[in-house]
Every structure is written in C-alpha cells, then in structure tokens.
Design a protein around this motif. Structure first.
Motif, mmCIF file in Angstrom:
data_model
loop_
_atom_site.group_PDB
_atom_site.id
_atom_site.type_symbol
_atom_site.label_atom_id
_atom_site.label_comp_id
_atom_site.label_asym_id
_atom_site.label_seq_id
_atom_site.Cartn_x
_atom_site.Cartn_y
_atom_site.Cartn_z
ATOM 1 N N PHE A 37 0.872 -1.170 0.000
ATOM 2 C CA PHE A 37 0.000 0.000 0.000
ATOM 3 C C PHE A 37 0.907 1.217 0.000
ATOM 4 C CE2 PHE A 37 -3.090 2.847 2.333
ATOM 5 C CZ PHE A 37 -4.054 2.855 1.345
ATOM 6 N N ILE A 38 0.820 2.037 -1.052
ATOM 7 C CA ILE A 38 1.759 3.134 -1.264
ATOM 8 C C ILE A 38 1.011 4.462 -1.317
ATOM 9 C CG2 ILE A 38 3.536 4.057 -2.806
ATOM 10 C CD1 ILE A 38 3.752 1.075 -3.877
ATOM 11 N N LEU A 39 1.467 5.410 -0.503
ATOM 12 C CA LEU A 39 0.878 6.747 -0.494
ATOM 13 C C LEU A 39 1.919 7.763 -0.945
ATOM 14 C CD1 LEU A 39 -1.059 6.705 2.917
ATOM 15 C CD2 LEU A 39 -1.960 6.245 0.611
ATOM 16 N N PRO A 40 1.703 8.400 -2.109
ATOM 17 C CA PRO A 40 2.606 9.473 -2.528
ATOM 18 C C PRO A 40 2.371 10.707 -1.667
ATOM 19 C CG PRO A 40 0.777 9.308 -4.059
ATOM 20 C CD PRO A 40 0.628 8.183 -3.078
ATOM 21 N N GLY A 41 3.306 11.637 -1.754
ATOM 22 C CA GLY A 41 3.187 12.857 -0.976
ATOM 23 C C GLY A 41 2.463 13.960 -1.717
ATOM 24 N N GLY A 42 2.829 15.168 -1.357
ATOM 25 C CA GLY A 42 2.106 16.361 -1.759
ATOM 26 C C GLY A 42 1.253 16.733 -0.562
ATOM 27 N N LEU A 43 1.389 17.942 -0.064
ATOM 28 C CA LEU A 43 0.747 18.300 1.201
ATOM 29 C C LEU A 43 -0.766 18.129 1.174
ATOM 30 C CD1 LEU A 43 1.187 19.161 4.083
ATOM 31 C CD2 LEU A 43 1.133 21.549 3.334
ATOM 32 N N ASN A 44 -1.421 18.536 0.079
ATOM 33 C CA ASN A 44 -2.880 18.374 0.027
ATOM 34 C C ASN A 44 -3.277 16.904 0.036
ATOM 35 O OD1 ASN A 44 -3.373 21.103 0.066
ATOM 36 N ND2 ASN A 44 -3.450 21.297 -2.147
ATOM 37 N N ALA A 45 -2.543 16.063 -0.696
ATOM 38 C CA ALA A 45 -2.820 14.623 -0.686
ATOM 39 C C ALA A 45 -2.574 14.054 0.701
ATOM 40 C CB ALA A 45 -1.953 13.910 -1.721
ATOM 41 N N ALA A 46 -1.482 14.461 1.324
ATOM 42 C CA ALA A 46 -1.155 13.968 2.664
ATOM 43 C C ALA A 46 -2.273 14.292 3.653
ATOM 44 C CB ALA A 46 0.170 14.568 3.138
ATOM 45 N N LYS A 47 -2.800 15.504 3.565
ATOM 46 C CA LYS A 47 -3.898 15.896 4.455
ATOM 47 C C LYS A 47 -5.146 15.058 4.177
ATOM 48 C CE LYS A 47 -2.368 20.642 5.221
ATOM 49 N NZ LYS A 47 -2.628 22.060 4.938
ATOM 50 N N THR A 48 -5.429 14.798 2.905
ATOM 51 C CA THR A 48 -6.572 13.945 2.547
ATOM 52 C C THR A 48 -6.401 12.553 3.144
ATOM 53 O OG1 THR A 48 -7.016 15.166 0.514
ATOM 54 C CG2 THR A 48 -7.844 12.903 0.617
ATOM 55 N N PHE A 49 -5.197 11.962 2.987
ATOM 56 C CA PHE A 49 -4.938 10.629 3.531
ATOM 57 C C PHE A 49 -5.038 10.630 5.060
ATOM 58 C CE2 PHE A 49 -1.968 10.110 -0.345
ATOM 59 C CZ PHE A 49 -3.025 9.719 -1.154
ATOM 60 N N ALA A 50 -4.515 11.671 5.694
ATOM 61 C CA ALA A 50 -4.542 11.748 7.156
ATOM 62 C C ALA A 50 -5.967 11.867 7.688
ATOM 63 C CB ALA A 50 -3.706 12.933 7.642
ATOM 64 N N ASN A 51 -6.839 12.520 6.936
ATOM 65 C CA ASN A 51 -8.212 12.738 7.389
ATOM 66 C C ASN A 51 -9.204 11.699 6.899
ATOM 67 O OD1 ASN A 51 -7.658 15.102 8.893
ATOM 68 N ND2 ASN A 51 -7.505 16.246 6.995
ATOM 69 N N SER A 52 -8.725 10.681 6.193
ATOM 70 C CA SER A 52 -9.614 9.678 5.612
ATOM 71 C C SER A 52 -9.767 8.446 6.496
ATOM 72 C CB SER A 52 -9.077 9.226 4.253
ATOM 73 O OG SER A 52 -9.751 8.064 3.825
ATOM 74 N N SER B 207 9.383 19.664 5.949
ATOM 75 C CA SER B 207 8.320 20.600 6.341
ATOM 76 C C SER B 207 7.335 20.013 7.347
ATOM 77 C CB SER B 207 7.559 21.091 5.104
ATOM 78 O OG SER B 207 6.838 20.019 4.511
ATOM 79 N N VAL B 208 7.260 18.685 7.450
ATOM 80 C CA VAL B 208 6.327 18.060 8.398
ATOM 81 C C VAL B 208 7.058 17.259 9.470
ATOM 82 C CG1 VAL B 208 4.389 18.017 6.783
ATOM 83 C CG2 VAL B 208 5.922 16.037 6.919
ATOM 84 N N VAL C 87 5.308 5.079 2.283
ATOM 85 C CA VAL C 87 4.759 6.428 2.347
ATOM 86 C C VAL C 87 5.895 7.427 2.149
ATOM 87 C CG1 VAL C 87 3.347 7.986 3.727
ATOM 88 C CG2 VAL C 87 3.089 5.530 4.028
ATOM 89 N N ILE C 88 5.663 8.440 1.322
ATOM 90 C CA ILE C 88 6.721 9.397 0.986
ATOM 91 C C ILE C 88 6.275 10.839 1.220
ATOM 92 C CG2 ILE C 88 6.049 9.417 -1.465
ATOM 93 C CD1 ILE C 88 9.058 9.671 -2.171
ATOM 94 N N CYS C 89 7.254 11.704 1.419
ATOM 95 C CA CYS C 89 7.115 13.150 1.487
ATOM 96 C C CYS C 89 6.309 13.579 2.714
ATOM 97 C CB CYS C 89 6.523 13.668 0.178
ATOM 98 S SG CYS C 89 6.672 15.454 -0.061
ATOM 99 N N ALA C 90 5.221 14.287 2.541
ATOM 100 C CA ALA C 90 4.400 14.740 3.670
ATOM 101 C C ALA C 90 3.408 13.686 4.136
ATOM 102 C CB ALA C 90 3.650 16.020 3.285
ATOM 103 N N SER C 91 3.198 12.653 3.339
ATOM 104 C CA SER C 91 2.162 11.665 3.675
ATOM 105 C C SER C 91 2.412 10.839 4.931
ATOM 106 C CB SER C 91 1.864 10.774 2.479
ATOM 107 O OG SER C 91 1.099 11.516 1.543
ATOM 108 N N PRO C 92 3.624 10.786 5.500
ATOM 109 C CA PRO C 92 3.737 10.134 6.805
ATOM 110 C C PRO C 92 2.861 10.779 7.895
ATOM 111 C CG PRO C 92 5.875 10.115 5.783
ATOM 112 C CD PRO C 92 4.963 10.964 4.903
ATOM 113 N N ILE C 93 2.327 11.979 7.645
ATOM 114 C CA ILE C 93 1.388 12.529 8.624
ATOM 115 C C ILE C 93 0.168 11.620 8.755
ATOM 116 C CG2 ILE C 93 2.186 14.912 8.380
ATOM 117 C CD1 ILE C 93 -0.407 15.529 6.806
ATOM 118 N N ALA C 94 -0.138 10.853 7.707
ATOM 119 C CA ALA C 94 -1.242 9.882 7.792
ATOM 120 C C ALA C 94 -0.891 8.762 8.754
ATOM 121 C CB ALA C 94 -1.566 9.314 6.407
ATOM 122 N N LEU C 95 0.385 8.396 8.823
ATOM 123 C CA LEU C 95 0.813 7.376 9.790
ATOM 124 C C LEU C 95 0.553 7.871 11.207
ATOM 125 C CD1 LEU C 95 4.257 6.351 8.221
ATOM 126 C CD2 LEU C 95 2.042 5.188 7.940
ATOM 127 N N ALA C 96 0.949 9.101 11.476
ATOM 128 C CA ALA C 96 0.754 9.675 12.814
ATOM 129 C C ALA C 96 -0.722 9.799 13.157
ATOM 130 C CB ALA C 96 1.446 11.036 12.898
#
Length: 176
Positions: A60-75, A118-119, A94-103
């Motif tokens: 299961f792979i999540l690319p980054g990009g801050l808006n995508a990361a926020k979507t993944f974190a809130n889903s 940045s995150v 998980v790459i870039c900002a998307s580790p915020i979804a892990l947290a």
C-alpha cells in the motif's frame, strides 16, 4: 507468484512520487476521473478506490504532496486500510508529507520513519525520526520527497522482489 502493489492518488498528490512508483495499480481516491496533482499534471487512475479491495494487494503506497497527505490523514478509509496492512504485516510505503497519515492513524508507532522536512515536527514523540533519504523499518518504508522518489521505488521493489530485481531495473534506467 505475482506481487501486487496499490498506489493511491488524490488531488494534490506530488507527480514524481506518484509516477515513479506506478508500475502497479493506481487507485483514484475521492475522484471518479482524472486527478490534478500538486503541479497541475493530470493523471488518470486505473480504477476508482470504490472499485477495489485494497486488501487484495501486497503493498500500500501513499505518494506525498501536502494536500494529498492531508486527505490521507483525514480519511477513515485510508486509516482502516493502513491498520489492516499493519496488522497483517503487509508492506506500507509512504513518501514526502504523507507520513502525517501514519501519525494521524497511529500506524508504526515507535518505529523509524522519515518525511519531508516541512512536516518533520509532527513525528518527534511518536516515532524514531531519521533524516535519511529512505528508511526501511521492516514492513514500513518512508522517504523524504521528490528527489528521493527513485530510491523509494527501488526500496519497495527490493522488499517485494529482492535485490536481483533491483539490479535488473537499475542498469537500463541508468540509476546509481
């Protein structure tokens, strides 16, 4: 045995981090059609999220990009899938900002991770944070951003297919 990986893309996903890893199924999240990435590149997913069983994949792979990361974190759906992958020992990358979804979804707590700088402040208490370009902690791979996307993709291949497959890929792509 065929190994299957799933990359999830949503509006605001970072283009390089998405495209470099997609010799796999690309699922559109929150979209029935083309997805506009962070730099306005439009990508057409293979299938809609609602049409797939995310648990039928090996990674299961999540690319980054801050808006995508926020979507993944809130889903809720992404959170449930991450939890199922973690419980079953399947690969999460998980790459870039998307580790915020892990947290946000309490995935990989106490494990080594990295992210876009940045995150990085989001992870100090829950994880063992590293500034390495790519971190592989068992079934959890994280990476820093677009400049590390090839290394990230190769680490996924290494985990799923082994070092010999990585060597086959590196030479024709002129990678180091």
């Amino acid at each position: 045995m065929t190994t299957k990986a799933l990359v999830v893309v949503t509006d605001g996903a970072e283009e390089m981090e998405t495209v470099i890893t997609i010799d796999v199924t690309l699922a559109g999240f929150n979209s029935d059609g083309p997805v506009k990435c962070s730099r306005n590149v439009v990508i057409l997913p293979d299938r809609k999220w609602s049409e797939i069983d995310p648990n039928s994949f090996d990674a299961f792979i999540l690319p980054g990009g801050l808006n995508a990361a926020k979507t993944f974190a809130n889903s809720k759906e992404i959170g449930e899938t991450l939890k199922q992958y973690e419980q079953s020992g399947k690969l999460i990358a998980v790459i870039c900002a998307s580790p915020i979804a892990l947290a946000k979804h309490s995935i990989g707590l106490g494990r080594r991770i990295t992210s876009h700088p940045s995150v990085s402040g989001e992870f100090t208490n829950q994880f063992k944070y590293s500034e390495d370009r790519v971190v592989n902690d068992g079934n959890l791979i994280t990476s820093r951003g677009p400049g590390t996307a090839f290394e990230f993709a190769l680490e996924i291949v290494r985990k799923l297919k082994g070092e010999s497959k990585v060597e086959q890929i590196i030479s024709p792509m002129i990678l180091k």
